[in-house]
Scaffold this active site. Structure first.
Site, short mmCIF file in Angstrom:
data_model
loop_
_atom_site.label_atom_id
_atom_site.label_comp_id
_atom_site.label_asym_id
_atom_site.label_seq_id
_atom_site.Cartn_x
_atom_site.Cartn_y
_atom_site.Cartn_z
N LYS A 239 0.85 -1.19 0.00
CA LYS A 239 0.00 0.00 0.00
C LYS A 239 0.89 1.24 0.00
O LYS A 239 1.74 1.42 0.88
CB LYS A 239 -0.86 0.00 1.27
CG LYS A 239 -2.34 -0.08 1.03
CD LYS A 239 -3.06 -0.10 2.35
CE LYS A 239 -4.51 0.22 2.18
NZ LYS A 239 -5.19 0.24 3.48
O1 G3P Z 1 -9.46 0.92 4.09
C1 G3P Z 1 -9.12 2.15 4.65
C2 G3P Z 1 -9.68 2.27 6.00
O2 G3P Z 1 -8.97 1.51 6.92
C3 G3P Z 1 -9.86 3.65 6.46
O3 G3P Z 1 -11.05 3.64 7.11
O4 G3P Z 1 -12.79 4.38 8.64
O5 G3P Z 1 -10.39 5.09 9.01
O6 G3P Z 1 -11.71 6.03 7.14
P1 G3P Z 1 -11.50 4.88 8.02
#
Ligand code: G3P
Length: 215
Positions: A83
């Site tokens: 990533k």
């Molecule tokens: O896949 C990306 C994710 O982990 C981010 O999620 O909820 O932190 O925006 P969030």
């Protein structure tokens, strides 16, 4: 459509994998930090549970260091996907990794033009963060629609991972739009498996079954 789990908790991954529905896992430094475990150890264990793309994020911010870190992470298991954040340095690193045949997932993508660049680079995956766009009053799923259109225009092979999924509707809309993958937290995965009417139906059948005379 592929389902990825967006977590670094191996207990969650083990439980979800029992359904046979999990095609991959995405992690990031925030998710690994929540486990309190060492980075490589967690990744190795995840690779032993799920036979699919396992995203591991680099923490370096400068291209050459990102490439070095990526090569080291890629050595953990052949299923590791690197990533890379969608920064200027990230783009340089991704170009080198594509050249080295190391699978790349471009992350923290918030605009169609960023996604266009990912497709042009030829990375394996692009991760639009839909929930974080919703958070700032932009419709995150509009970005997914734009990316699918752009990639269709140029027949890019980059697969779209709908990320930062916050509710089951994100998964449904991703499927309606034809996104290749939705990566979801374990809570959302459990939610999409469940329907209250199914549970009520089972309860009713069970209580009626108890009334059937036994031979
Ligand atoms: O896949 C990306 C994710 O982990 C981010 O999620 O909820 O932190 O925006 P969030």
């Amino acid at each position: 459509m592929k389902f990825f789990l967006d977590t670094a908790h191996v207990e969650e991954i083990r439980e979800a994998a029992e359904t046979g529905l999990i095609d991959g896992v995405t992690t990031n430094p925030s998710l690994v930090a929540k486990t309190g475990r060492e980075y490589r150890g967690v990744l190795k264990e995840i690779c032993s549970i799920v036979n699919g793309s396992i995203s591991a994020e680099v923490m370096a911010t400068e291209a050459d260091q990102m490439v070095n870190e990526a090569q080291s992470l890629a050595g953990i298991h052949s299923n590791i996907t690197i990533k890379i954040p969608m920064t200027g340095e990230g783009v340089k690193a991704a170009a080198k990794l594509v050249h080295l045949n190391i699978p790349v997932n471009m992350t923290l993508v918030f605009s169609p033009l960023q996604a266009l660049i990912c497709g042009k680079l030829g990375v394996d995956y692009v991760s639009p963060f839909v929930g974080r766009l919703d958070d700032i009053s932009h419709v995150g799923m509009d970005l997914v629609q734009d990316i699918i259109q752009i990639y269709g225009n140029y027949e890019y092979d980059t697969e779209v991972i709908v990320a930062s999924v916050r509710n089951p509707l994100h998964v449904l809309e991703a499927a309606q739009m034809g996104a290749h993958i939705a990566t979801m937290p374990f809570t959302i995965f459990k939610q999409i498996l469940k329907h209250p009417l199914t549970d009520i139906g089972v309860e009713r059948f069970l209580s009626d079954a108890a009334k059937i005379p036994r031979s």
